[in-house]
Motif scaffolding. Structure first.
Motif, short mmCIF file in Angstrom:
data_model
loop_
_atom_site.label_atom_id
_atom_site.label_comp_id
_atom_site.label_asym_id
_atom_site.label_seq_id
_atom_site.Cartn_x
_atom_site.Cartn_y
_atom_site.Cartn_z
N ASN A 1 2.76 40.87 73.38
CA ASN A 1 3.47 39.69 72.87
C ASN A 1 4.29 40.07 71.63
OD1 ASN A 1 0.84 37.21 73.51
ND2 ASN A 1 2.30 38.17 74.88
N ALA A 2 5.50 39.53 71.57
CA ALA A 2 6.37 39.74 70.42
C ALA A 2 6.89 38.39 69.97
CB ALA A 2 7.53 40.66 70.77
N PHE A 3 6.88 38.17 68.66
CA PHE A 3 7.23 36.84 68.15
C PHE A 3 7.58 36.94 66.68
CE2 PHE A 3 2.68 37.58 68.48
CZ PHE A 3 2.27 37.49 67.17
N THR A 4 8.13 35.84 66.16
CA THR A 4 8.43 35.76 64.73
C THR A 4 7.32 35.02 64.00
OG1 THR A 4 9.63 33.66 64.87
CG2 THR A 4 10.90 35.68 65.23
N VAL A 5 7.17 35.33 62.73
CA VAL A 5 6.34 34.56 61.80
C VAL A 5 7.27 34.17 60.67
CG1 VAL A 5 4.41 34.63 60.19
CG2 VAL A 5 4.19 35.71 62.45
N GLU A 6 7.57 32.86 60.55
CA GLU A 6 8.62 32.44 59.62
C GLU A 6 8.35 31.08 58.97
OE1 GLU A 6 12.32 31.19 61.58
OE2 GLU A 6 11.52 32.02 63.44
N PRO A 7 7.37 31.02 58.08
CA PRO A 7 7.16 29.76 57.37
C PRO A 7 8.32 29.49 56.41
CG PRO A 7 5.87 31.49 56.36
CD PRO A 7 6.48 32.08 57.61
N GLY A 8 8.50 28.22 56.09
CA GLY A 8 9.54 27.86 55.14
C GLY A 8 9.19 26.58 54.40
N VAL A 9 9.68 26.48 53.19
CA VAL A 9 9.55 25.26 52.39
C VAL A 9 10.95 24.91 51.90
CG1 VAL A 9 8.68 24.29 50.23
CG2 VAL A 9 7.17 25.66 51.69
N TYR A 10 11.34 23.63 52.10
CA TYR A 10 12.71 23.20 51.83
C TYR A 10 12.66 21.89 51.04
CZ TYR A 10 12.80 26.19 55.94
OH TYR A 10 12.59 27.22 56.83
N VAL A 11 13.11 21.92 49.80
CA VAL A 11 13.03 20.75 48.92
C VAL A 11 14.44 20.31 48.55
CG1 VAL A 11 12.13 19.84 46.75
CG2 VAL A 11 10.82 21.58 48.01
N ASP A 12 14.81 19.12 48.99
CA ASP A 12 16.15 18.60 48.70
C ASP A 12 16.40 18.58 47.20
OD1 ASP A 12 16.70 18.20 51.34
OD2 ASP A 12 16.37 16.03 51.33
N GLY A 13 17.60 18.98 46.83
CA GLY A 13 17.97 18.97 45.43
C GLY A 13 17.47 20.16 44.64
N VAL A 14 16.62 20.96 45.26
CA VAL A 14 16.08 22.14 44.59
C VAL A 14 16.50 23.41 45.33
CG1 VAL A 14 13.98 23.35 43.84
CG2 VAL A 14 14.11 20.84 43.69
N GLY A 15 16.06 23.51 46.56
CA GLY A 15 16.38 24.68 47.36
C GLY A 15 15.26 24.96 48.34
N GLY A 16 15.45 25.99 49.14
CA GLY A 16 14.46 26.33 50.14
C GLY A 16 14.25 27.82 50.23
#
Length: 370
Positions: A328-343
């Motif tokens: 199996n091959a896959f991505t691991v890509e968590p993210g946090v995105y805060v409006d007005g601040v950045g992500g």
């Protein structure tokens, strides 16, 4: 020497119910996987026809026969049609000749996601629509188990992505635009051994809070985060990487967000093991984000399968209780995105081998301040 494509076609029927007698494959990455034939969808209907009892055949326009013969061999029967008339009607007549020769009937399978009505309607005179199954679960199960040749292509793609990304960091400064950065990446990919640049997203400043915004003309300012996400292909196989960097000091809140995402990514990667449910990887990363108080700002799944497509099964998402298997091959890509601040997003390509998790992308994950 074995024929890898013939082996894959045989394995496909092992994944299908015994009642399925015929498989039809329209132009798609599954067609490429099963035959080596790479064709784009056009106004000309095309189908590879597979059977438990007979060898492959194909319905296709005459002008594609040389390309098809290169992939399938000269002994595969082609039911062709000319291009000087209505291609839909001509293809139907070619399919009728195939149906008569093969006595087509009974249950069949097509990939619902890639088969258009244009091709699907060729089948319905010979197969009851109620008896036509979705091929995708069987095809996806096979395609998810990467063999050593596929793994090597993905390793090469990841190495090129790492090099391109780290070289591009040197181009980024105050006043550089998002589009400048993406063009620099694309140029380096074109000059590399990759098949080509397959797309990407570059955002800066507050626009990093939009997970899938289009690359624009925003200029990078002092203190901005810059998020870079791009795909390339090698031998048809994808690499997909994201890193978020800062131009100057991004401030305490952005640094805090970055550390949360970095720890979530680490937790997701460390959870990879044979037999683990895909949803458990998502849970491991999401727990880190939740504990830090940013749970409402992580709006997407942890990752997706990678191979001949940039997004393919398996999906690392709550509710997917299928388990990881070798290949199996896959991505691991968590993210946090805060409006007005950045992500912040950090994305790596991971391959599960007989020896455990192999992280293909190696660009450092600590916050890089340019």
């Amino acid at each position: 020497m074995t024929d890898r494509y013939a082996d894959r076609r045989s394995a496909l029927f092992e994944e299908l119910p015994e009642s399925v007698e015929t498989v039809y494959v329209a132009p798609s990455e599954t067609l490429r996987y099963l035959s080596g034939l790479s064709m784009h969808q056009s106004e000309r209907p095309t189908l590879l026809v597979l059977s438990r009892e007979a060898g492959p055949a194909a319905v296709l326009p005459e002008l594609e026969t040389d390309r098809a013969a290169d992939a399938l061999g000269d002994d595969v029967p082609f039911y062709t049609y000319g291009d000087a008339t209505d291609p839909t009607r001509a293809a139907s007549e070619a399919f009728d000749r195939l149906a008569a020769d093969r006595a087509l009937s009974g249950e069949a399978a097509v990939e619902f996601r890639s088969t258009r009505v244009l091709e699907y309607t060729l089948l319905t005179d010979y197969h009851d629509p109620e008896s036509i199954r979705d091929l995708e679960p069987a095809a996806a199960a096979l395609r998810a188990r990467k063999d050593e040749s596929e793994r090597d292509s993905m390793r090469k793609a990841a190495r090129i992505s790492d090099r391109v990304l780290q070289e591009t960091f040197e181009d980024i400064e105050v006043g550089t635009t998002e589009r400048d950065v993406e063009r620099a990446i694309e140029k380096r990919v074109i000059d590399s051994d990759a098949d080509g640049y397959a797309g990407g997203i570059v955002t800066a400043g507050e626009r990093t809070a939009f997970p899938h915004a289009n690359t624009g003309d925003t200029e990078i300012e002092e203190g901005d985060l810059v998020m870079i996400d791009f795909y390339i292909r090698v031998d048809g196989y994808f690499s997909d990487i994201t890193r978020t960097v800062a131009v100057g000091d991004p401030g305490e809140e952005c640094r805090d967000i970055y550390e949360v995402v970095r720890e979530a990514a680490r937790a997701g990667r460390e959870a990879v093991a044979e037999g683990v449910e895909y949803q458990e990887l998502d849970r491991a990363a999401r727990q880190v984000v939740d504990d830090a108080g940013y749970g409402d700002y992580f709006p997407h799944r942890l990752g997706h399968g990678l191979g001949l497509e940039g997004h393919e099964p398996p999906y690392l998402v709550e509710g997917n209780d299928a388990t990881l298997t070798v290949g199996n091959a896959f991505t691991v890509e968590p993210g946090v995105y805060v409006d007005g601040v950045g992500g912040v997003r950090i994305e790596d390509d991971v391959l599960l081998t007989e020896d455990g998790a192999e992280v293909l992308t190696e660009t450092p994950r600590d916050l890089r301040v340019l």
